[in-house]
Design a protein around this motif. Structure first.
Motif, mmCIF file in Angstrom:
data_model
loop_
_atom_site.group_PDB
_atom_site.id
_atom_site.type_symbol
_atom_site.label_atom_id
_atom_site.label_comp_id
_atom_site.label_asym_id
_atom_site.label_seq_id
_atom_site.Cartn_x
_atom_site.Cartn_y
_atom_site.Cartn_z
ATOM 1 N N HIS A 1 0.834 -1.205 0.000
ATOM 2 C CA HIS A 1 0.000 0.000 0.000
ATOM 3 C C HIS A 1 0.868 1.255 0.000
ATOM 4 C CE1 HIS A 1 -2.870 3.046 1.306
ATOM 5 N NE2 HIS A 1 -2.127 3.257 2.371
ATOM 6 N N ARG B 1 -2.343 1.915 -3.593
ATOM 7 C CA ARG B 1 -3.604 1.189 -3.736
ATOM 8 C C ARG B 1 -4.197 0.885 -2.361
ATOM 9 N NH1 ARG B 1 -1.403 -3.175 -8.225
ATOM 10 N NH2 ARG B 1 -0.705 -1.625 -9.741
ATOM 11 N N TYR C 1 1.661 -7.151 -8.208
ATOM 12 C CA TYR C 1 0.782 -5.992 -8.322
ATOM 13 C C TYR C 1 1.146 -5.128 -9.530
ATOM 14 C CZ TYR C 1 4.800 -4.469 -5.523
ATOM 15 O OH TYR C 1 6.078 -4.246 -5.042
#
Length: 342
Positions: free
Chosen positions: A27, A32, A61
């Motif tokens: 994160h 995100r 990711y």
């Protein structure tokens, strides 16, 4: 182990705190939402057998679905082990004492088990070697390995008593004299090449990949014990990229010696390829193996064989700028095997 069984076991045994820590780290890097990352992790687990460690390590990711499908994940690696390796025979490689006895023609070094009942045999070994390696018969990542100097003990008998405390789970090995060209890169460890092979049902042995493992400050070369890894061209034995350590530092030259790593070509590479192909026939029931090969002035030799070859070091993001993992190589081998099967 089937995919469904593997996923159930992962859910039951997962370290959820570590997973949420990884989610938090991703994160911070990507911006995100944590929930979106969690659901994406879940999808990668179901579709590709990727745990949260794989998801983070391979930076999934940042990959498209097509790119993700090219990676050898932990789940897929377990499927390959289950497909090619018979559990009843895996200890012949997993136990170093059994391995050394089985693969003696490929070792090129003196060794002896410490059983607690072979005192004279061990003392004779100590008389022949003032410095040697003491290795637990089972273990991985270089853990528990000691480099022992006989002169640090009052007498060989005292040293024997020290060693016998670890019997019967200990074996002693002569220190390997590695090839001068390899030692020039880093002389403080035996720098091995991990050569992964698959022996198909046809009996054909395929060299899947090769990675150079290099010591850095310790006497072991394992990536998880302070060492570095660099990818190789398995066709030529040439190091094709920089070395990477666990802290994600990259090295064109070794930091301790200044000797070039990238571009180095191993001596006797054709003999090393032939060596692992012969070794792969010794226990045919274990067909998927990661061989650790050392290069000596007299030629290559086996250090050990890993019946769980691992999957992470062969496709690290810095070494895969095209974002393509190693799975296509396995699929090509399986397709070739399908042609050979009756």
């Amino acid at each position: 182990m089937g995919k469904a069984t593997y996923l159930v076991q992962r859910v039951l045994n997962m370290n959820y705190k570590a997973m949420w820590d990884k989610i938090g780290s991703i994160h911070q890097k990507t911006g995100r939402s944590r929930l979106a990352i969690f659901w994406d992790m879940r999808e990668c687990a179901v579709k590709y057998g990727a745990g949260y460690m794989d998801y983070d390590l391979f930076e999934m990711y940042n990959l498209t679905p097509e790119q993700r499908d090219t990676y050898l994940t932990r789940g897929r690696n377990n499927e390959l082990v289950a497909k090619y390796n018979d559990k009843a025979h895996m200890d012949e490689l997993g136990d170093k004492i059994k391995f050394n006895a089985k693969f003696a023609p490929f070792l090129r070094r003196d060794w002896v088990p410490v059983t607690g009942e072979n005192r004279e045999e061990v003392l004779a070994f100590l008389a022949r070697h003032s410095v040697f390696m003491a290795k637990p018969s089972k273990g991985s990542c270089g853990w528990g390995i000691e480099k022992v100097n006989r002169e640090d003990y009052p007498s060989p008998e005292v040293l024997y008593e020290h060693l016998a405390q670890r019997a019967p789970l200990l074996e002693l090995e002569q220190v390997i004299a590695q090839h001068p060209a390899v030692a020039a890169i880093y002389p403080g460890a035996i720098n091995t090449v991990r050569m992964v092979t698959i022996r198909g049902k046809s009996g054909t042995v395929y060299l899947v990949t090769a990675m150079f493992r290099i010591g850095n400050g310790r006497f072991v070369d394992n990536f998880n014990s302070g060492g570095m890894v660099a990818p190789m061209d398995p066709a030529t034995g040439t190091v094709i990229d920089r070395a990477l350590d666990k802290q994600k530092n990259l090295y064109v030259n070794h930091p301790a010696t200044g000797t070039p790593i990238q571009g180095f070509t191993f001596p006797d590479w054709d003999k090393a390829v032939e060596l692992v192909k012969q070794a792969a026939q010794v226990v045919p029931e274990v067909g998927y193996v990661g061989w650790d090969v050392c290069f000596t002035p007299e030629g290559p030799c086996l250090v050990e064989g890993n019946q769980f070859p691992g999957h992470d070091i062969y496709q690290l993001p810095v070494h895969t700028p095209d974002k393509i993992g190693i799975m296509p190589r396995f699929r090509a081998i399986q397709a070739e095997e399908a042609k050979l099967e009756p």
